[in-house]
Enzyme design. Sequence first.
Site, mmCIF file in Angstrom:
data_model
loop_
_atom_site.group_PDB
_atom_site.id
_atom_site.type_symbol
_atom_site.label_atom_id
_atom_site.label_comp_id
_atom_site.label_asym_id
_atom_site.label_seq_id
_atom_site.Cartn_x
_atom_site.Cartn_y
_atom_site.Cartn_z
ATOM 1 N N ARG A 86 0.787 -1.358 -0.027
ATOM 2 C CA ARG A 86 0.246 -0.416 -0.565
ATOM 3 C C ARG A 86 1.107 1.061 0.069
ATOM 4 O O ARG A 86 0.613 2.419 -0.189
ATOM 5 C CB ARG A 86 -1.393 0.420 1.689
ATOM 6 C CG ARG A 86 -1.892 1.467 1.403
ATOM 7 C CD ARG A 86 -3.311 0.881 2.047
ATOM 8 N NE ARG A 86 -2.284 -0.200 3.427
ATOM 9 C CZ ARG A 86 -2.094 0.706 4.455
ATOM 10 N NH1 ARG A 86 -1.869 2.259 4.914
ATOM 11 N NH2 ARG A 86 -1.909 0.207 5.625
ATOM 12 N N TYR B 284 -13.296 19.868 -15.768
ATOM 13 C CA TYR B 284 -13.484 18.344 -15.832
ATOM 14 C C TYR B 284 -15.146 18.896 -15.299
ATOM 15 O O TYR B 284 -14.461 19.172 -13.753
ATOM 16 C CB TYR B 284 -12.574 17.857 -15.750
ATOM 17 C CG TYR B 284 -12.953 16.827 -15.804
ATOM 18 C CD1 TYR B 284 -13.691 15.556 -16.145
ATOM 19 C CD2 TYR B 284 -12.859 15.628 -14.077
ATOM 20 C CE1 TYR B 284 -14.182 14.718 -16.420
ATOM 21 C CE2 TYR B 284 -13.017 13.856 -14.281
ATOM 22 C CZ TYR B 284 -13.982 13.392 -14.933
ATOM 23 O OH TYR B 284 -14.278 12.716 -15.032
ATOM 24 N N ASP C 209 -3.884 21.502 -13.636
ATOM 25 C CA ASP C 209 -4.735 19.856 -14.818
ATOM 26 C C ASP C 209 -3.911 20.221 -15.972
ATOM 27 O O ASP C 209 -4.630 21.100 -17.177
ATOM 28 C CB ASP C 209 -5.579 20.098 -14.735
ATOM 29 C CG ASP C 209 -6.029 18.817 -15.221
ATOM 30 O OD1 ASP C 209 -5.573 17.926 -15.965
ATOM 31 O OD2 ASP C 209 -7.078 18.372 -14.714
ATOM 32 N N LYS D 136 -5.401 9.471 -19.945
ATOM 33 C CA LYS D 136 -5.777 9.580 -21.276
ATOM 34 C C LYS D 136 -4.435 9.552 -22.235
ATOM 35 O O LYS D 136 -4.367 8.798 -22.287
ATOM 36 C CB LYS D 136 -5.808 11.636 -21.273
ATOM 37 C CG LYS D 136 -7.495 11.661 -19.927
ATOM 38 C CD LYS D 136 -8.528 11.105 -20.391
ATOM 39 C CE LYS D 136 -9.498 11.274 -19.934
ATOM 40 N NZ LYS D 136 -9.921 11.263 -18.395
#
Length: 377
Positions: A51, A104, A175, A200
Amino acid sequence: MSHEGLSPATLAVVTGRPGRAPGTPVSPDIEFSSTYVSWGPYGFGESMYARADNATWKLFEEAVGTLEGAPQGAVAFPSGMAAGTAILEQVPDGGRLVMADTCYNTMLALATERAAAGRFRLTTVDASDTAAVVAALPGADWLLLESPTNPLLQIADLRALCAAAKQAGVRVGVDNTFATPLLQNPLALGADVVMHSATKYLSGHSDVLLGVVVAADPELTQQVRQYRTMQGSIPGPMETWLALRGLRTLSVRLERSQASAGILASRLAGHPAVATVRYPGLPDDPGHAVAQAQMRGFGAMLAIEIAGGQAAAQAVVEAVRLWVPATSLGGVESLIERRRRIPSEPASVPENLLRLSVGLEDVEDLWADLRQALDAV
């Protein structure tokens, strides 16, 4: 070897590799393990539990960090929204966040939800209006931007806004999904942190969900990494390996799709069924001059508004045969979508707007398909 002086296209290929000792694989292995041998004091050794750490993550994080100008590396997440959420969590309780009003939609919806719950105060502003953004900064803690914005392809003057934010004591997150680190490096323009939906362009084949955060400050990087470990918001080793493999071809994919986007934008601007073309590479685009100053290319995303309105726009989506009607972007296939069909899309997005993600198909085939659909309406 030193990476100093290498172009971004070269860095995308050579970073995040195993060592160069004889017998070392050129392509890295995928590390599948939930735990690691550890008998010393807690924290002894580099790896203890999956983790917190994974060798495959590290290679991908090294590569993206290098491309964005952060030698301490990046922090990978299981999706772009997980990465964006990690940045939102840096806003202090009761603080104020300034955010692009057209970005977004899920990120904007999450910020709005958190603000409504009293987590922080939210101010939204047109990211392309530099004066309006600067006016909103006093008393803010964070400024979150996109450039180009999704889906309106607006351009924020990152250099000017980051300078103004620094003067006001405001941290800036950007972003960079649409531009990719090959076309734009927000950290070099003054931003504190950059995020990507690696789903993307970075992975590039529409088969991976992944996000990544890159911070300029090693301390902030560690805070984001600690948040990931504590929240358990970790990527899978297979996903990071696929994204790293996809990253190797980012330059050639982007070069092809960007060239096609420029051609299509010019042709679409001359079609009578198209009322507006939004693409920063067009000389008459409102963001052209700023994009030219801060980017190394204009990208492969564009948006058009159909003259006949919502019904005509929907008819175009239904008439294309090569373009794929789908949400997402940045893959090898060309996608088209009427964004306002999504209920959470901001009202500032026109009902007749179509977002186009230009892929790797032959540009003449793409144009022929668009033209027949546009001619029909």
